[in-house]
Design a protein around this motif. Structure first.
Motif, PDB file in Angstrom:
ATOM      1  N   GLU A 177       0.836  -1.210   0.000  1.00 40.16           N
ATOM      2  CA  GLU A 177       0.000   0.000   0.000  1.00 40.16           C
ATOM      3  C   GLU A 177       0.867   1.254   0.000  1.00 40.16           C
ATOM      4  OE1 GLU A 177      -3.230   0.467  -0.148  1.00 40.16           O
ATOM      5  OE2 GLU A 177      -3.980  -1.598   0.017  1.00 40.16           O
ATOM      6  N   GLU A 178       2.014   1.176   0.680  1.00 39.53           N
ATOM      7  CA  GLU A 178       2.909   2.342   0.747  1.00 39.53           C
ATOM      8  C   GLU A 178       3.419   2.722  -0.643  1.00 39.53           C
ATOM      9  OE1 GLU A 178       2.682   0.625   4.763  1.00 39.53           O
ATOM     10  OE2 GLU A 178       3.094  -0.244   2.782  1.00 39.53           O
ATOM     11  N   ASN A 181       0.509   4.211  -2.568  1.00 43.85           N
ATOM     12  CA  ASN A 181       0.233   5.558  -2.061  1.00 43.85           C
ATOM     13  C   ASN A 181       1.251   6.570  -2.566  1.00 43.85           C
ATOM     14  OD1 ASN A 181      -1.971   4.620  -0.636  1.00 43.85           O
ATOM     15  ND2 ASN A 181      -0.863   4.395   1.293  1.00 43.85           N
ATOM     16  N   GLU A 265     -10.644   9.968  -7.855  1.00 43.96           N
ATOM     17  CA  GLU A 265      -9.426  10.739  -7.592  1.00 43.96           C
ATOM     18  C   GLU A 265      -9.375  11.981  -8.475  1.00 43.96           C
ATOM     19  OE1 GLU A 265      -5.651   8.130  -6.738  1.00 43.96           O
ATOM     20  OE2 GLU A 265      -6.968   6.985  -8.074  1.00 43.96           O
TER      21      GLU A 265
END
Length: 355
Positions: A177-178, A181, A265
Motif C-alpha cells: 500500500e505504501e 500511495n 481521484e
C-alpha cells in the motif's frame, strides 16, 4: 524538472506511428462524446466575440497519425456548433498547437501533417506539467493517452529506508500500500500543476477533454490490467538478473513512471482546483468496438513503441531488446493476462469547462 519519455519516433517496425492502433481506438470511441459535449456545453459565439480564431491544443500529441485524427474530430465538432449558432457566413479560422516533450520526434510529426487540413499548425515543445501558453489564449484543449504519465517516478521508491522502497518490482500493482500511495501522491502533485496551468491558459467558457487509462472506483489497484502486464515485464527482468545479464540494483532503482487514477481521484482534484466544472466523466471500453481480439504480439509491439525509451534510458538498448524478446516468448502467459484483464472498462473520458 520533469523527465522526458518520448514515444518511438520515425516510421520503423517499433515506431509509435505503426504501433498505436489501440490508442486510436480510444480516440475514435470518444468522437461522439466530444461532439455531444461541444454541442451542448460550448458557446463558440461568445468565445470568439473579439476574434475570429479558435485556438486548440493537443497535449501529448506524440508523432501521429492519432493526433491528426483527434484534431480532425475536434474541428468537425466545433464546425457543427458554429453552423448551429448561425456563424456560417463568418466561419472561424482554426489554429492547432501540437504539444509534447522537446525530445518528441516533431520532424516525423510535421512531415506527415495532412495536406487537406483545415487549420494552421504549430508545435509547442515542453512538459504539460507547467505553463505552455499565454494567459487566456486557448479555447479548447484535448489530451489522449498522455496524462497517466507522471513527471517522474516517486522518489520514495528508491529509498531503502522507506516503507515504499519497491525492491524487486518495477510498478505498484503487486506492491505494498505504501508503494501505491507514493504513486498516488505523485499523480496528485502532477495533476494539481496540470490543472493550475490549464486554468490560466484556457479562456473563461473554454473546454478541456481528456482521455486516459483509468481504474474503476470499485476495483483494487492490484487488479489493474496494465499493471499485471508490467509485473510480467518485471519478472522477466528478474529472470535476467538471475542469469547475470542485469544487476539487481538496476531493477531495484527502476520504476515505471505511470499511474492510472480512478474517476473519484480525478474528480476530487478538479473540485479542489475550483476553476473547472465537470461536465461529463465516465469509464469506457474502446475495445468493445474493435473487430479483432487483442493479440499478444501486437500488444507487445504497442508496449515497445510507447515505453522502449523509458526502459532504454535506464537499462540500455541491448538489454531492452532482449527483454522484449523474452516477453514475446511468454505469449501464452501474456495472452491469458489480456483475456482476463482487458475485458473491463479501463479508460476514463472527462470534459471540463472553465468557469
Amino acid at each position: 524538472m520533469t523527465e522526458s519519455y518520448p514515444m518511438n519516433g520515425g516510421d520503423g517496425s517499433y515506431s509509435y506511428t505503426k504501433n498505436s492502433t489501440y490508442q486510436r481506438e480510444t480516440i475514435n470511441y470518444a468522437q461522439e462524446m466530444i461532439d455531444e459535449a461541444v454541442a451542448k456545453k460550448l458557446d463558440i459565439k461568445s468565445l470568439i466575440s473579439n476574434s475570429n480564431t479558435l485556438r486548440i491544443a493537443d497535449l501529448g500529441c506524440s508523432v501521429g497519425p492519432n493526433t491528426f485524427i483527434a484534431m480532425q474530430n475536434v474541428l468537425e465538432a466545433l464546425e457543427k456548433k458554429c453552423l448551429s449558432q448561425g456563424n456560417a457566413s463568418k466561419a472561424p479560422e482554426f489554429l492547432v498547437f501540437f504539444n509534447d516533450h522537446a525530445s518528441n520526434d516533431f520532424n516525423t510529426l510535421f512531415a506527415s501533417l495532412p495536406h487537406d487540413r483545415q487549420y494552421f499548425a504549430a508545435g509547442v515543445p515542453g512538459s504539460f506539467y507547467g505553463r505552455l501558453f499565454p494567459e487566456s489564449s486557448l479555447h479548447f484543449v484535448h489530451s489522449s493517452s498522455a496524462l497517466h504519465w507522471l513527471s517522474k517516478s516517486p522518489e520514495e521508491l528508491l529509498d531503502k529506508n522507506s516503507q515504499a522502497w519497491n525492491k524487486g518490482r518495477i510498478y505498484y500493482t503487486s506492491a505494498s500500500e505504501e508503494v501505491a500511495n507514493a504513486y498516488a501522491a505523485q499523480f496528485t502533485k502532477d495533476m494539481k500543476i496540470f490543472l493550475n496551468a490549464r486554468a490560466k491558459e484556457i479562456v473563461a467558457g473554454g473546454m478541456m477533454v481528456v482521455l486516459m487509462p483509468s481504474l474503476s472506483d470499485d476495483i483494487h489497484y492490484s487488479q489493474l490490467s496494465a499493471g499485471q502486464v508490467f509485473d510480467l515485464i518485471g519478472s522477466t527482468l528478474m529472470d535476467m538478473v538471475n542469469e547475470g545479464l542485469v544487476s539487481e540494483a538496476q531493477v531495484d532503482s527502476f520504476n515505471i513512471p505511470a499511474y492510472c487514477p480512478s474517476p473519484k481521484e480525478i474528480a476530487q482534484l478538479v473540485e479542489e482546483n475550483g476553476c473547472f466544472s465537470i461536465e461529463r466523466m465516465q469509464m469506457m471500453d474502446p475495445r468493445s468496438k474493435m473487430n479483432a481480439p487483442l493479440d499478444a504480439h501486437t500488444f507487445i509491439m504497442h508496449l515497445r513503441a510507447g515505453m522502449e525509451g523509458v526502459f532504454t534510458k535506464h537499462f540500455g538498448s541491448e538489454i531492452v531488446g532482449e527483454m522484449f524478446d523474452r516477453v514475446s516468448q511468454k505469449s501464452a502467459e501474456f495472452s491469458c493476462l489480456l483475456d482476463k484483464g482487458y475485458k473491463e472498462k479501463n479508460q476514463v473520458f472527462f470534459v471540463l469547462k472553465h468557469k
